[in-house]
Structures are given as C-alpha cells and as structure tokens.
Enzyme design. Sequence first.
Site, PDB file in Angstrom:
ATOM      1  N   ARG A   1       0.746  -1.268   0.076  1.00 34.82           N
ATOM      2  CA  ARG A   1       0.098  -0.005  -0.141  1.00 34.82           C
ATOM      3  C   ARG A   1       0.725   1.278   0.024  1.00 34.82           C
ATOM      4  O   ARG A   1       0.629   2.152   0.649  1.00 34.82           O
ATOM      5  CB  ARG A   1      -1.023   0.173   1.336  1.00 34.82           C
TER       6      ARG A   1
ATOM      7  N   SER B   1     -11.394  -0.747   3.107  1.00 33.19           N
ATOM      8  CA  SER B   1     -10.657  -1.413   4.288  1.00 33.19           C
ATOM      9  C   SER B   1     -10.014  -0.284   5.199  1.00 33.19           C
ATOM     10  O   SER B   1      -9.267   0.649   4.574  1.00 33.19           O
ATOM     11  CB  SER B   1      -9.592  -2.334   3.896  1.00 33.19           C
TER      12      SER B   1
ATOM     13  N   GLU C   1      -5.479   2.621   6.579  1.00 31.05           N
ATOM     14  CA  GLU C   1      -5.062   2.490   5.248  1.00 31.05           C
ATOM     15  C   GLU C   1      -6.071   3.752   4.592  1.00 31.05           C
ATOM     16  O   GLU C   1      -5.563   4.359   3.501  1.00 31.05           O
ATOM     17  CB  GLU C   1      -5.863   1.240   4.694  1.00 31.05           C
TER      18      GLU C   1
END
Length: 302
Positions: free
Chosen positions: A175, A225, A295
Amino acid sequence: MIFLIIEELKKFLGEHVLQQESMTKHTSFRIGGNADIYISPRNKEEIKNVISIAKKYNMPVTVIGNGSNLLVSDKGIRGIVIQIGKDMCDVVVEGQKVKAEAGALLSAIGAEALKYHLKGFAFASGIPGSLGGAVCMNAGAYGGEIKDILLEVEVLTKELETKILSVEELAFSYRHSIIPEKEYIVLCATLQLEKGEYAAIQKEMTELAEQRREKQPLNFASAGSTFKRPQGYFAGKLISDAGLKGYQIGDAQVSEKHGGFIINRGNATCAEVVALIEHCQKTVFEKFGVSLETEVKMIGEK
C-alpha cells in the site's frame, strides 16, 4: 485573493471551477466539509495551469482521484482540490498493453481488458477507485497488487515536468509508492496483461465480485478497508475478536458484516469516524498487542 484566483482559473477551465464545493459529493465515505476551490481538469495542460496559478498565489493544492480511500475533515479542505476523474478517463488497448488516464475507474479498465480477452486485471476490477489512486497506494486485493501488472507511469513533478517512471523507480511496497512523498501527480499508466480466454476471465471477475458482495458492506458508504493488514494478522479478524463488530459512535459504525470496515450509516462526521478508528486501535492493542495502521487517508483542515 480568492476572487483573483477564481478569475484566473476560469480563464482556462470555465465551468470546471467551483467554489465551496462539498466534499461529501466526491468521496465514497460521503463525509467532509467544503473545498475552497474544486476543479476537475480535462487534461494535463489544465493541471499544469492550475498548479502554476496556485504557486503564484502560494495556495495549497490537494490532488485526489475517485475519493474511495479518503476521509475528509469536517472543516473541509483549504486551497484548491484537483479531482482527476471522469474528464481524464480514456482507456486504450494496444496488443497486451492497456494505457489509461489516471481518472479511469478500475472497473472500466477491467471491462475493457475483458473485451480484448486480456487476463491479469480481475483482482483490481472490483476495487472502487481510479487508476491514479491505485498506482499511488499500490492498491491490491485477492492476492494481486497494481505493481504486479504495471509497466510504467507518466507523472507530473513539482517543477511541472512530465516524467515516465518504471515500476522499479516507484519503489512499491504494501500500500505504498514514492509518488506521495515526491508529490508527483499521476497522469496516466501503462499496464502489461496477458492473453486469456474470455469465459475464464469473465468467470474470475464474477466470482470475485460475488465474494465482495458476500463479505463486504457494499450497501453503506465507506472508504473500503479502514486498516492496513498487520504482519501476521488480519485487521478485520482482530477487530471482530475484540468484540467490536457493530460498535458505533454517532453514525459511524464498525460493520457488522466485516470488522475491517467502518461505515457511514447516514450522517456520520469525520470526528465520529476518527473517534471510532482510535477506539478500535486502542482496544485491539490492549487485547492483542497489535498496532493497527490506517489504510484510509485523512485529509483536510484539522
């Protein structure tokens, strides 16, 4: 000063310049205050013009994609918001390569790849974001990541120069890429896919879409998420095991369907979501000694 900036911007962009635009319209969370100035450019020249004017007046610029991974402050965003979206979304297939502008939705790229019997993109086709945002954060799902299929990216630098960067130069990790750190703006990207069978590709896309519907709270506004996957664990399971499914602060709630999602049940504020995130982090750390890192990206005036 705002009046002067608006006048200059409208010379180049006309009706694409909006004032005091609610960010609830431009994020999947449907949360956030107003942007002082909101712009949806049609090409990279317009982006350059906007940034040049912003520099001239020393005004901050925030660049966003589809807004599917953002939590915007209740106080809004000061300065100029550039949303690279539906006006920069061309997708072109050449052999086994797919070149798409940063505003192209991953679902649209997936549909185009399927049309040309190209496999390798199914994992991303259900992610509710744009290509630019996906490249910035190395988006992934079901064992695949953007870096696995990315060939090169065209970016605009702080000096308003365009550069072509390879996968290696972007230093991808989980990420993460160097794009936010370098303050690059993704303009377009080229993906390398493979020839496959139409029916098999379609079957994989359908199956993954069904998995999403079964496991994720797609009927509520969210930013996907909420937390990154901690090494050796799953954030959703930790939150569920901590007894937090369904826990609610105001209209912000830990999804009863998937512990890894915080949802907006209607009128949640950024403050409520932040309070709920912090409660989840504190509870999980106290029970399991695991730190949860967000996130979802938080932006705007604090």
